[in-house]
Design a protein around this motif. Sequence first.
Motif, short mmCIF file in Angstrom:
data_model
loop_
_atom_site.label_atom_id
_atom_site.label_comp_id
_atom_site.label_asym_id
_atom_site.label_seq_id
_atom_site.Cartn_x
_atom_site.Cartn_y
_atom_site.Cartn_z
N TYR A 191 0.84 -1.20 0.00
CA TYR A 191 0.00 0.00 0.00
C TYR A 191 0.87 1.25 0.00
CZ TYR A 191 -3.19 3.62 1.65
OH TYR A 191 -3.92 4.78 1.79
N ARG A 192 0.50 2.22 -0.82
CA ARG A 192 1.12 3.53 -0.82
C ARG A 192 -0.01 4.57 -0.85
NH1 ARG A 192 6.45 3.23 0.41
NH2 ARG A 192 6.99 5.07 -0.81
N LYS A 193 0.20 5.66 -0.15
CA LYS A 193 -0.86 6.66 -0.06
C LYS A 193 -0.77 7.64 -1.22
CE LYS A 193 -2.32 7.71 3.95
NZ LYS A 193 -3.71 7.19 3.82
N ALA A 194 -1.88 7.87 -1.87
CA ALA A 194 -1.94 8.81 -3.00
C ALA A 194 -2.08 10.24 -2.47
CB ALA A 194 -3.11 8.47 -3.91
N PRO A 195 -1.66 11.23 -3.25
CA PRO A 195 -1.86 12.62 -2.84
C PRO A 195 -3.33 12.92 -2.61
CG PRO A 195 -0.34 12.50 -4.69
CD PRO A 195 -0.91 11.12 -4.52
N ALA A 196 -3.61 13.74 -1.63
CA ALA A 196 -4.99 14.10 -1.31
C ALA A 196 -5.60 14.91 -2.43
CB ALA A 196 -5.04 14.88 0.00
N GLN A 197 -6.88 14.66 -2.69
CA GLN A 197 -7.58 15.37 -3.76
C GLN A 197 -8.67 16.31 -3.21
OE1 GLN A 197 -6.65 14.96 -7.01
NE2 GLN A 197 -5.02 13.64 -6.22
N ALA A 198 -8.72 16.44 -1.89
CA ALA A 198 -9.85 17.17 -1.30
C ALA A 198 -9.40 18.35 -0.45
CB ALA A 198 -10.68 16.21 -0.46
N GLY A 199 -8.30 18.98 -0.85
CA GLY A 199 -7.80 20.10 -0.07
C GLY A 199 -8.80 21.24 0.04
N ALA A 200 -9.47 21.56 -1.06
CA ALA A 200 -10.44 22.65 -1.05
C ALA A 200 -11.61 22.33 -0.12
CB ALA A 200 -10.95 22.93 -2.46
N ALA A 201 -12.03 21.06 -0.12
CA ALA A 201 -13.14 20.66 0.75
C ALA A 201 -12.75 20.78 2.22
CB ALA A 201 -13.57 19.24 0.42
N LEU A 202 -11.50 20.44 2.53
CA LEU A 202 -11.05 20.53 3.92
C LEU A 202 -10.98 22.00 4.36
CD1 LEU A 202 -10.13 18.77 6.30
CD2 LEU A 202 -7.78 19.24 5.62
N ARG A 203 -10.56 22.87 3.45
CA ARG A 203 -10.55 24.30 3.77
C ARG A 203 -11.97 24.81 4.04
NH1 ARG A 203 -5.91 27.50 1.70
NH2 ARG A 203 -4.28 26.04 1.13
N TRP A 204 -12.92 24.30 3.28
CA TRP A 204 -14.31 24.69 3.52
C TRP A 204 -14.81 24.14 4.85
CZ3 TRP A 204 -18.59 21.48 4.10
CH2 TRP A 204 -19.84 22.13 4.13
N ARG A 205 -14.43 22.91 5.14
CA ARG A 205 -14.88 22.27 6.38
C ARG A 205 -14.23 22.91 7.62
NH1 ARG A 205 -17.86 19.65 9.94
NH2 ARG A 205 -16.94 17.88 10.97
N HIS A 206 -12.96 23.26 7.51
CA HIS A 206 -12.23 23.84 8.65
C HIS A 206 -11.50 25.11 8.19
CE1 HIS A 206 -12.98 20.41 11.27
NE2 HIS A 206 -12.58 19.60 10.30
N PRO A 207 -12.23 26.19 7.95
CA PRO A 207 -11.63 27.40 7.39
C PRO A 207 -10.61 28.08 8.30
CG PRO A 207 -13.89 27.83 8.08
CD PRO A 207 -13.69 26.35 8.17
N ARG A 208 -10.63 27.77 9.59
CA ARG A 208 -9.71 28.41 10.53
C ARG A 208 -8.65 27.45 11.04
NH1 ARG A 208 -14.80 30.42 11.48
NH2 ARG A 208 -15.03 32.69 11.28
N CYS A 209 -8.34 26.45 10.24
CA CYS A 209 -7.35 25.45 10.66
C CYS A 209 -6.27 25.29 9.59
CB CYS A 209 -8.02 24.10 10.92
SG CYS A 209 -9.24 24.13 12.25
N PRO A 210 -5.42 26.28 9.39
CA PRO A 210 -4.43 26.20 8.31
C PRO A 210 -3.45 25.05 8.46
CG PRO A 210 -3.92 28.03 9.80
CD PRO A 210 -5.30 27.54 10.16
N GLY A 211 -3.22 24.62 9.69
CA GLY A 211 -2.32 23.48 9.89
C GLY A 211 -2.88 22.20 9.30
N LEU A 212 -4.20 22.04 9.34
CA LEU A 212 -4.81 20.87 8.72
C LEU A 212 -4.58 20.87 7.22
CD1 LEU A 212 -8.29 20.25 10.41
CD2 LEU A 212 -6.16 18.99 10.74
N TRP A 213 -4.76 22.03 6.59
CA TRP A 213 -4.56 22.11 5.13
C TRP A 213 -3.12 21.73 4.79
CZ3 TRP A 213 -5.98 28.02 4.98
CH2 TRP A 213 -7.21 28.22 5.61
N LYS A 214 -2.19 22.27 5.56
CA LYS A 214 -0.78 22.00 5.31
C LYS A 214 -0.47 20.52 5.48
CE LYS A 214 3.79 23.09 7.21
NZ LYS A 214 4.51 23.87 8.26
N ALA A 215 -0.96 19.94 6.58
CA ALA A 215 -0.68 18.53 6.85
C ALA A 215 -1.28 17.62 5.79
CB ALA A 215 -1.19 18.15 8.24
N LEU A 216 -2.51 17.95 5.35
CA LEU A 216 -3.15 17.12 4.32
C LEU A 216 -2.38 17.17 3.02
CD1 LEU A 216 -5.63 15.36 3.58
CD2 LEU A 216 -6.71 17.45 2.74
#
Length: 288
Positions: A191-216
């Motif tokens: 198993y290898r992890k593919a790059p995330a494709q939902a960065g924009a959705a995560l920003r919408w879900r957690h607009p005040r959590c820039p660390g989450l966007w970076k980590a994802l």
Amino acid sequence: MGDLGLVLEGGGLRGVYTSGVLEALKELGLGFSRVVGTSMGAGNGANWVSGQVERNRVVNIRFVRDPRWFSWWRLLRTGEAFGMDFIYGEVPLRRVPFHFDAFFSSPVDWRCTLTDVDTGEALHVVKEGLSAQDLMTLLAAATSLPWIGQPRRFHNRRVMDGGLADSIPLAHSENLGTLRHVVVLTQPQGYRKAPAQAGAALRWRHPRCPGLWKALSTRHEQYDGALDLCRKRQQEGRVFILQPQATLEVGRLTRDPVRLEALCDLGYRETLARADELREWLGHGPPG
């Protein structure tokens, strides 16, 4: 068993595989000086340290269909699908009591991985200095998945599931001086992890959590890098890896008790099947 570490990946409810592995390791008489876990791996590890490995199977499977444990309606109402007050309040205090005294008095160095949602960095929290309530808050944060959970405040930092920042915390344990590890993974070999494709959705879900966007955005790199380190240490004789041959169609949010029991049983059986190999590895001692 000397200076031997146990590293536990998360993976949501795929972590029931780890629950079965730990049952087998207990039966084989293994002990560890350090246990480091991410997400559900942190909870599995806490039950190992408290001497309640059988508790993992019970709490992670018995209640999965209970709406107090998980509810899509709760997600719509509160922004959180898991019933954290039930999971880390009612269950450990009354339904399936957690042995807090045994946990805190154990000499094992237990650590839990979190993601700081403001910076994106991994935090590794030790049990020393925690209260029982602190521990339950910590585990709730460690299992708060970004898509169906909310950040929690712990020691003046906003944190969530550690899997975004350090999915397999082997390097952290090595940096503390532990040279040999048993590593339990919850994805099959290859198993290898593919790059995330939902960065924009995560920003919408957690607009005040820039660390989450970076980590994802870099999660696939840190995950695959951690896998590469595991394989390298395995070749060097410093790591023994246990992982499922198949996940039996169990995903992060699978709530079918039959499939979860089957995956837990698989972890138990596959570990016992490798008992001689594990004993031989342990007998060799650390490489020079």
